[in-house]
Write a protein that holds these residues in place. Structure first.
Motif, PDB file in Angstrom:
ATOM      1  N   ARG A 145      29.656  47.838  32.612  1.00  0.00           N
ATOM      2  CA  ARG A 145      29.812  48.676  31.667  1.00  0.00           C
ATOM      3  C   ARG A 145      31.181  49.063  30.968  1.00  0.00           C
ATOM      4  N   SER A 146      31.415  49.391  29.741  1.00  0.00           N
ATOM      5  CA  SER A 146      32.688  49.985  29.123  1.00  0.00           C
ATOM      6  C   SER A 146      32.353  50.756  27.912  1.00  0.00           C
ATOM      7  N   GLN A 147      32.572  51.892  27.843  1.00  0.00           N
ATOM      8  CA  GLN A 147      32.420  52.784  26.766  1.00  0.00           C
ATOM      9  C   GLN A 147      30.548  52.785  26.415  1.00  0.00           C
ATOM     10  N   ASN A 148      30.443  52.156  25.268  1.00  0.00           N
ATOM     11  CA  ASN A 148      29.098  52.188  24.741  1.00  0.00           C
ATOM     12  C   ASN A 148      28.280  50.757  25.050  1.00  0.00           C
ATOM     13  N   SER A 149      29.010  49.881  25.683  1.00  0.00           N
ATOM     14  CA  SER A 149      28.647  48.530  25.981  1.00  0.00           C
ATOM     15  C   SER A 149      28.102  48.554  27.324  1.00  0.00           C
ATOM     16  N   ASN A 150      27.003  47.905  27.547  1.00  0.00           N
ATOM     17  CA  ASN A 150      26.321  47.701  29.007  1.00  0.00           C
ATOM     18  C   ASN A 150      25.611  46.270  29.165  1.00  0.00           C
ATOM     19  N   PHE A 151      26.228  45.540  29.877  1.00  0.00           N
ATOM     20  CA  PHE A 151      25.608  44.163  30.179  1.00  0.00           C
ATOM     21  C   PHE A 151      24.848  44.232  31.559  1.00  0.00           C
ATOM     22  N   ASN A 152      23.889  43.611  31.820  1.00  0.00           N
ATOM     23  CA  ASN A 152      23.128  43.248  33.016  1.00  0.00           C
ATOM     24  C   ASN A 152      23.005  41.834  33.114  1.00  0.00           C
ATOM     25  N   LEU A 153      23.661  41.448  34.334  1.00  0.00           N
ATOM     26  CA  LEU A 153      23.571  39.826  34.586  1.00  0.00           C
ATOM     27  C   LEU A 153      22.917  39.686  35.966  1.00  0.00           C
ATOM     28  N   LEU A 154      22.385  38.370  36.221  1.00  0.00           N
ATOM     29  CA  LEU A 154      21.886  37.968  37.674  1.00  0.00           C
ATOM     30  C   LEU A 154      23.240  37.381  38.266  1.00  0.00           C
ATOM     31  N   ALA A 155      23.185  37.674  39.431  1.00  0.00           N
ATOM     32  CA  ALA A 155      24.406  37.278  40.238  1.00  0.00           C
ATOM     33  C   ALA A 155      24.030  35.799  40.867  1.00  0.00           C
ATOM     34  N   PHE A 156      25.056  35.299  41.378  1.00  0.00           N
ATOM     35  CA  PHE A 156      24.839  33.795  42.148  1.00  0.00           C
ATOM     36  C   PHE A 156      25.071  34.144  43.679  1.00  0.00           C
ATOM     37  N   GLU A 157      23.896  33.688  44.335  1.00  0.00           N
ATOM     38  CA  GLU A 157      23.909  34.162  45.799  1.00  0.00           C
ATOM     39  C   GLU A 157      24.659  33.093  46.485  1.00  0.00           C
ATOM     40  N   TYR A 158      25.136  32.079  46.112  1.00  0.00           N
ATOM     41  CA  TYR A 158      25.794  30.928  46.921  1.00  0.00           C
ATOM     42  C   TYR A 158      27.005  31.007  46.341  1.00  0.00           C
ATOM     43  N   PHE A 159      28.214  30.867  47.588  1.00  0.00           N
ATOM     44  CA  PHE A 159      29.544  30.679  46.951  1.00  0.00           C
ATOM     45  C   PHE A 159      30.076  29.904  48.269  1.00  0.00           C
ATOM     46  N   GLU A 160      30.780  28.679  48.174  1.00  0.00           N
ATOM     47  CA  GLU A 160      31.429  28.304  49.373  1.00  0.00           C
ATOM     48  C   GLU A 160      32.802  29.131  49.415  1.00  0.00           C
ATOM     49  N   LYS A 161      32.723  30.249  50.421  1.00  0.00           N
ATOM     50  CA  LYS A 161      33.961  30.788  50.595  1.00  0.00           C
ATOM     51  C   LYS A 161      34.944  30.149  51.458  1.00  0.00           C
ATOM     52  N   GLN A 162      36.155  30.275  51.292  1.00  0.00           N
ATOM     53  CA  GLN A 162      37.140  29.499  51.880  1.00  0.00           C
ATOM     54  C   GLN A 162      38.179  30.303  52.716  1.00  0.00           C
ATOM     55  N   ASP A 163      38.756  30.034  53.730  1.00  0.00           N
ATOM     56  CA  ASP A 163      39.748  30.540  54.314  1.00  0.00           C
ATOM     57  C   ASP A 163      41.070  30.477  53.752  1.00  0.00           C
ATOM     58  N   LEU A 164      41.784  31.361  52.887  1.00  0.00           N
ATOM     59  CA  LEU A 164      42.847  31.442  52.224  1.00  0.00           C
ATOM     60  C   LEU A 164      43.832  32.100  52.683  1.00  0.00           C
ATOM     61  N   GLU A 165      43.925  32.213  53.910  1.00  0.00           N
ATOM     62  CA  GLU A 165      45.255  32.876  54.232  1.00  0.00           C
ATOM     63  C   GLU A 165      46.521  32.020  54.513  1.00  0.00           C
ATOM     64  N   LEU A 166      47.771  32.781  54.141  1.00  0.00           N
ATOM     65  CA  LEU A 166      48.831  31.913  54.148  1.00  0.00           C
ATOM     66  C   LEU A 166      49.233  31.518  55.427  1.00  0.00           C
ATOM     67  N   PRO A 167      49.861  30.102  55.628  1.00  0.00           N
ATOM     68  CA  PRO A 167      50.175  29.665  56.898  1.00  0.00           C
ATOM     69  C   PRO A 167      51.379  30.375  57.446  1.00  0.00           C
ATOM     70  N   ASP A 168      51.244  30.417  58.870  1.00  0.00           N
ATOM     71  CA  ASP A 168      52.191  30.995  59.576  1.00  0.00           C
ATOM     72  C   ASP A 168      53.335  30.223  59.891  1.00  0.00           C
ATOM     73  N   THR A 169      53.960  29.845  58.766  1.00  0.00           N
ATOM     74  CA  THR A 169      55.289  29.029  58.650  1.00  0.00           C
ATOM     75  C   THR A 169      56.354  29.720  57.601  1.00  0.00           C
ATOM     76  N   SER A 170      57.657  29.293  57.880  1.00  0.00           N
ATOM     77  CA  SER A 170      58.537  29.882  56.990  1.00  0.00           C
ATOM     78  C   SER A 170      58.532  29.211  55.794  1.00  0.00           C
ATOM     79  N   PRO A 171      58.627  29.748  54.494  1.00  0.00           N
ATOM     80  CA  PRO A 171      58.156  29.333  53.061  1.00  0.00           C
ATOM     81  C   PRO A 171      59.617  28.777  52.617  1.00  0.00           C
TER      82      PRO A 171
END
Length: 370
Positions: A98-124
């Motif tokens: 929603r924003s001002q007078n606009s209103n969208f309704n969508l179906l969400a995706f139930e599946y997503f391949e979540k990844q471990d995206l932590e920064l490596p513990d090394t000197s950059p």
């Protein structure tokens, strides 16, 4: 999940994440952007099997949570909203926008391949973005398009003697950029081949006035700048020993105005014949460089004044290979070094604008019949 965010900041973040969204794929998760609202920020993540990009912006989070949306649909919606606060809520498998007078309704995706995206513990390894962007643009054009020579489709990052050397070659030319820099001793004598596309996408994301931190992580390199992180796989191949290709000895050397040479090559290429390797002939004599090109429909001749040292010379090149290399220099004058009509031409800047950077370009000649 429930949060509010500014439309202009959201669209900027979406544009960054879209760099890692596949445009033509049958794999659904490569078409999605994954959102996570937590504490006071919203993170956006996308990956296409080659690179993963994660960026975040500030948001007013009322309910923490996660969701995934098809990137092109969500992008089109947010782009068309007014420049105001956007309110997004995910509940019971549906997402409202929603924003001002606009209103969208969508179906969400139930599946997503979540990844471990932590920064490596090394000197950059740290490099200024403007220097990195310059180095990418001065090398990427010389990478190979031949997928059977996988190593040559990427750019070599070589850390040696307190310098980061970036190298690209395709069998016909070599582009070498040396950047003097400080780094941790653990990086000395390290080298990585990074896919051209990964570096090109990163150069389009980063701002000139910031710093990129590069982390080493098993099979990946991680690039991080401000609020954005990119994970890319390195090319696990051996690179050609480019040092054996670059020979500094020369018989004939000429100093020429770069802008004049680029313009002359542009005009000569108009009549070069693609069926004959875009051939141009260069004659060096009496402090003049004469560039000739001809095809079935006509011919062209360009004459440029030069400072010449050594004997006269006749040599031929692929016009595009010569033109791209000359254009990459940031100096007003360049020096072309020739050993003979059968040996490569080595080009260096005369008045480089950056003290801690060196750019060298080598291009092979085209052998001519008598």
């Amino acid at each position: 999940m429930k949060f509010e965010v500014k439309q202009n900041e959201l669209i900027n973040a979406i544009n960054i994440a879209n760099r890692a969204v596949s445009k033509n794929t049958n794999i659904q998760i490569h078409e999605l952007i994954y959102f996570e609202a937590k504490e006071d920020r919203l993170s956006l993540t996308a990956f296409d099997g080659e690179i993963t990009i994660k960026t975040f912006i500030e948001a007013r989070v009322m309910e923490e949570g996660e969701m995934a949306l098809k990137a092109n649909l969500f992008t089109n919606i947010i782009r068309k909203l007014p420049n105001d606060i956007v309110k997004i809520e995910s509940k019971d498998g549906k997402i409202s926008i929603r924003s001002q007078n606009s209103n969208f309704n969508l179906l969400a995706f139930e599946y997503f391949e979540k990844q471990d995206l932590e920064l490596p513990d090394t000197s950059p390894l740290e490099i200024s973005n403007d220097k990195l962007k310059r180095s990418i643009l001065q090398t990427e054009f010389a990478t190979s398009l031949d997928e059977t020579k996988l190593a040559l489709t990427g750019i070599l990052f070589e850390l040696k003697d307190a310098s980061l050397n970036m190298v690209a070659l395709d069998g016909y030319r070599v582009a070498l950029k040396k950047n003097s820099m400080d780094y941790q001793s653990e990086y000395e004598n390290s080298e990585f081949i990074i896919p051209k596309r990964s570096l090109m996408e990163w150069s389009r994301i980063i701002a000139d006035d910031s710093i990129t931190k590069i982390y080493k992580n098993e099979n990946d390199l991680v690039f991080q700048a401000e609020n954005t992180t990119m994970y890319c796989r390195v090319i696990d191949k051996n690179y050609i020993d480019y040092r054996n290709i670059i020979n500094k000895t020369s018989e004939t050397s000429v100093i020429v105005d770069k802008a004049k040479l680029v313009s002359a090559l542009d005009r000569a290429q108009v009549l070069s014949d693609p069926g004959r390797a875009n051939l141009i002939r260069i004659e060096i004599a009496e402090n003049h460089m004469i560039i000739k090109s001809n095809s079935e429909i006509g011919d062209v001749k360009e004459v440029i004044e030069i400072d010449q040292e050594g004997p006269d010379l006749n040599i031929a090149f692929n016009a595009r290979y010569m033109q791209e290399g000359v254009r990459a220099f940031d100096s007003d004058k360049i020096k072309l070094n020739f050993k003979s009509s059968l040996n490569p031409c080595l080009i260096d800047p005369v008045d480089s604008k950056y003290e801690d950077e060196e750019f060298t370009y080598l291009v092979l000649p085209v052998r001519l019949a008598n």
